[in-house]
Design an enzyme around this catalytic site. Sequence first.
Site, short mmCIF file in Angstrom:
data_model
loop_
_atom_site.label_atom_id
_atom_site.label_comp_id
_atom_site.label_asym_id
_atom_site.label_seq_id
_atom_site.Cartn_x
_atom_site.Cartn_y
_atom_site.Cartn_z
N LYS A 27 -1.57 1.64 11.63
CA LYS A 27 -1.60 0.53 12.17
C LYS A 27 -2.40 0.91 13.75
CE LYS A 27 -1.60 -3.69 9.78
NZ LYS A 27 0.25 -4.62 9.27
N TYR A 67 -7.89 -7.81 4.18
CA TYR A 67 -7.36 -9.34 3.55
C TYR A 67 -7.87 -10.09 2.75
CZ TYR A 67 -3.75 -7.13 7.19
OH TYR A 67 -3.36 -6.17 8.14
N ARG A 132 6.50 0.03 -0.26
CA ARG A 132 7.13 -1.22 0.98
C ARG A 132 8.81 -0.63 0.94
NH1 ARG A 132 3.25 -5.21 1.12
NH2 ARG A 132 4.89 -7.05 0.88
N THR A 138 7.89 -7.56 6.30
CA THR A 138 6.51 -7.82 7.65
C THR A 138 7.03 -7.94 8.79
OG1 THR A 138 5.64 -8.41 5.06
CG2 THR A 138 4.31 -8.98 7.32
N ARG A 149 10.16 0.05 9.97
CA ARG A 149 9.78 -1.27 10.40
C ARG A 149 10.87 -1.78 11.97
NH1 ARG A 149 6.48 -3.65 6.42
NH2 ARG A 149 4.43 -3.11 6.92
N ASN A 169 3.58 -4.38 13.19
CA ASN A 169 4.66 -3.94 12.25
C ASN A 169 4.19 -2.25 11.65
OD1 ASN A 169 2.92 -4.58 10.68
ND2 ASN A 169 3.59 -6.10 9.54
N HIS A 172 0.32 -0.94 7.48
CA HIS A 172 -0.30 -1.28 5.93
C HIS A 172 -0.09 -1.07 4.71
CE1 HIS A 172 -2.09 -4.57 2.96
NE2 HIS A 172 -2.90 -3.55 2.48
N GLU A 183 -7.37 -2.85 -3.35
CA GLU A 183 -7.55 -1.96 -1.44
C GLU A 183 -7.90 -0.77 -1.67
OE1 GLU A 183 -3.73 -4.83 0.38
OE2 GLU A 183 -3.74 -2.80 -0.35
P1 GDP Z 1 2.26 -7.14 4.25
O1 GDP Z 1 2.15 -7.44 3.31
O2 GDP Z 1 4.23 -6.74 4.28
O3 GDP Z 1 2.12 -6.65 5.51
O4 GDP Z 1 2.11 -9.08 4.96
P2 GDP Z 1 1.93 -10.18 4.79
O5 GDP Z 1 0.19 -9.40 3.52
O6 GDP Z 1 2.15 -11.39 3.78
O7 GDP Z 1 0.56 -10.60 5.96
C1 GDP Z 1 -0.28 -9.82 6.23
C2 GDP Z 1 0.00 -9.81 7.28
O8 GDP Z 1 0.02 -11.11 7.81
C3 GDP Z 1 1.11 -9.25 8.08
O9 GDP Z 1 1.17 -7.51 8.48
C4 GDP Z 1 1.70 -10.39 9.61
O10 GDP Z 1 0.76 -9.84 10.79
C5 GDP Z 1 1.02 -12.16 9.35
N1 GDP Z 1 1.55 -12.78 8.45
C6 GDP Z 1 2.34 -12.36 7.04
N2 GDP Z 1 3.52 -13.99 7.25
C7 GDP Z 1 3.39 -14.52 8.37
C8 GDP Z 1 3.80 -15.25 9.27
O11 GDP Z 1 4.80 -16.40 8.68
N3 GDP Z 1 3.46 -15.79 10.96
C9 GDP Z 1 2.43 -15.37 11.59
N4 GDP Z 1 2.71 -15.16 12.87
N5 GDP Z 1 2.11 -13.41 10.93
C10 GDP Z 1 2.32 -13.86 9.68
MG MG Z 2 0.06 -7.76 1.97
#
Ligand code: GDP
Ligand code: MG
Length: 214
Positions: A27, A67, A132, A138, A149, A169, A172, A183
């Site tokens: 990112k 997304y 991962r 995350t 991270r 973070n 992705h 994706e």
């Molecule tokens: P990833 O696959 O680890 O990137 O996580 P997800 O696909 O679950 O979420 C995508 C993005 O959504 C993350 O990179 C965060 O920016 C945001 N996000 C996910 N869960 C949360 C949460 O509980 N709170 C907030 N503020 N943002 C979240």
């Molecule tokens: Mg995800």
Amino acid sequence: MEFLEIKSKKKEIMAHLKEERTLVLIKPDGIQRSLVGEILGRYERAGLKLVGVKMLVPTVDHIEKHYTLDPNWRRVTGEKTIAGYQKRGLTPPSMDPLEITARILDGLKRYLSAGPVIAMVWQGAHAVQIIRKLTGSTEPLSSDVGTIRGDYVLDSYQMADIDRRAVRNLIHASGSVEEAQMEIPHWFDEKELIKYNIVQEKIFYDVNLDGILD
Ligand code: GDP
Ligand code: MG
């Protein structure tokens, strides 16, 4: 089952595992912090093969599609986020999962279109899970030490929510094989992904390590 049948079944499963692919995005914060080499190095040294890479500034539309490739993403992410607030003893800004996700998506669109990103496809046995694991969970605040991270970011959902932005973070990475399969074509044409061998694959995947001795 005949011996030959078992052997060919095994070959089929092994070929499938070795060819597993995952999408990774560095990112804008990863590029701004000059962590590209570090991030690539961590995936490389685990034995994964880079099969596609490019730098681009994505449009907000491209990010929204990324997304929402999974039609359940809005609901699941909203529910997960509400549960996260409650676990921390905090009141969520809304009890409507879709309203919560709309805020998150808005932040993600601003974050990922703020500058160049690097999109990559990595291939190898269990590529999704290995990437991962090396990347970490995350929310950087709770990512394990030793993950990318955990080692390089101090951000948290709390910080991000106060400032009404996405959590920074660095990366992705596809969350499952099915997610990767949706994706990868969103970011790459098939002809941009290169089929080639790297010598270390012999060490990982060759059953008898043939060819080491002269
Ligand atoms: P990833 O696959 O680890 O990137 O996580 P997800 O696909 O679950 O979420 C995508 C993005 O959504 C993350 O990179 C965060 O920016 C945001 N996000 C996910 N869960 C949360 C949460 O509980 N709170 C907030 N503020 N943002 C979240
Ligand atoms: Mg995800």
